[in-house]
Write an enzyme that holds these catalytic residues in place. Sequence first.
Site, PDB file in Angstrom:
ATOM      1  N   ASN A  72       0.942  -1.221  -0.103  1.00 50.86           N
ATOM      2  CA  ASN A  72       0.008   0.070   0.048  1.00 50.86           C
ATOM      3  C   ASN A  72       0.815   1.250  -0.077  1.00 50.86           C
ATOM      4  OD1 ASN A  72      -1.882   2.056   0.597  1.00 50.86           O
ATOM      5  ND2 ASN A  72      -2.382   1.302   2.615  1.00 50.86           N
ATOM      6  N   GLU A 118      -6.533   3.979   8.486  1.00 46.36           N
ATOM      7  CA  GLU A 118      -6.488   5.367   8.188  1.00 46.36           C
ATOM      8  C   GLU A 118      -7.830   6.025   7.676  1.00 46.36           C
ATOM      9  OE1 GLU A 118      -3.126   5.201   5.755  1.00 46.36           O
ATOM     10  OE2 GLU A 118      -1.666   4.584   7.619  1.00 46.36           O
ATOM     11  N   GLU A 128      -4.769  -5.548  10.731  1.00 50.55           N
ATOM     12  CA  GLU A 128      -3.488  -4.700  11.002  1.00 50.55           C
ATOM     13  C   GLU A 128      -3.670  -4.089  12.442  1.00 50.55           C
ATOM     14  OE1 GLU A 128      -2.144  -3.195   7.068  1.00 50.55           O
ATOM     15  OE2 GLU A 128      -3.706  -2.064   7.305  1.00 50.55           O
ATOM     16  N   SER A 147       4.025  -2.600   9.986  1.00 52.45           N
ATOM     17  CA  SER A 147       5.538  -2.653  10.430  1.00 52.45           C
ATOM     18  C   SER A 147       5.974  -3.874  10.045  1.00 52.45           C
ATOM     19  CB  SER A 147       5.758  -2.096  11.872  1.00 52.45           C
ATOM     20  OG  SER A 147       5.434  -0.771  12.046  1.00 52.45           O
ATOM     21  N   GLY A 195       2.846   1.890  10.695  1.00 53.10           N
ATOM     22  CA  GLY A 195       3.505   3.124  10.564  1.00 53.10           C
ATOM     23  C   GLY A 195       4.263   3.572  11.843  1.00 53.10           C
ATOM     24  N   HIS A 255      -9.519   0.533   5.647  1.00 49.59           N
ATOM     25  CA  HIS A 255      -7.941   0.796   6.237  1.00 49.59           C
ATOM     26  C   HIS A 255      -8.105   1.704   7.443  1.00 49.59           C
ATOM     27  CE1 HIS A 255      -4.062   2.004   6.547  1.00 49.59           C
ATOM     28  NE2 HIS A 255      -3.645   0.826   6.197  1.00 49.59           N
ATOM     29  N   LYS A 266       0.031   4.353  -0.454  1.00 49.83           N
ATOM     30  CA  LYS A 266      -0.409   5.443   0.408  1.00 49.83           C
ATOM     31  C   LYS A 266      -0.556   6.652  -0.412  1.00 49.83           C
ATOM     32  CE  LYS A 266       0.165   3.139   4.713  1.00 49.83           C
ATOM     33  NZ  LYS A 266       0.265   3.376   6.276  1.00 49.83           N
TER      34      LYS A 266
END
Length: 247
Positions: free
Chosen positions: A9, A94, A164, A209, A170, A92, A11
């Site tokens: 991904n 985010e 996730e 990560s 991240g 996701h 992003k």
Amino acid sequence: MRKKIVAGNWKMNLNLQEATALYNELNQTNFPNDVKIIVAPPSLYLSQFSRNQNYLSLASQNVNDNEKGAITGEISAEMLSAINLNYCIIGHSERRALFNETDAQIKSKLDLLLKNNISPILCCGETLKERESGNASTIVLKQISEATKHLSPEEFQRVILAYEPVWAIGTGVTATTEQAQEMHATIRTYLTKIIGDNSTEISILYGGSCKPTNAKELFACKDIDGGLIGGAALKADSFIAIANSFS
Ligand code: PEP
């Protein structure tokens, strides 16, 4: 036998020149035959890259939850299908956090993708607070069930799941193999309850990560079928190393 998958991904990273160089390098790489390699570049580049899918498959990072209409700036599942996309990331963390996406919207996205023959990569995962309060599996299973409980086993088989943990995305902090495998096993048990034997065909990816130094250990776990990779997908060498981490 369920697929081994490594998906990157990107992003909102990489300018056109950088993205094209990375795409071309990956697209010429001889990845292991039994691993499905997917990349999700920014949507602006999808149309151009989709004319040249060699070793790679493409995913969109998002799709709108409506079929069409006056929704400025958005992209529909039908539009993705028209450029031969086979995958799309939905749910996701985010997007859930930054755009307040709800489980109901994620369900609509999933339905529209299936209708247009695109496999959803459905993300789920708990925050640190939710893990510390002992609610991680309840949250994760709710996210999955809200989006998928209406699906037949045959429809469900077209869905890829990505666990996730939000606290690992991240941050450089990866879930331990025990934490990851434990949640993946919980998800697999839930799937077995819902769709029976078909559950063994569903790939569950780990994301958070994941990097060349921990991918091998994670991918060796019984219920981890690959990874959804963020930061380490932005460089060819680390992404290729992760794709080569299955034993
Ligand atoms: C992600 O955002 O899906 C992700 C896994 O990111 P990272 O690998 O950078 O933690």
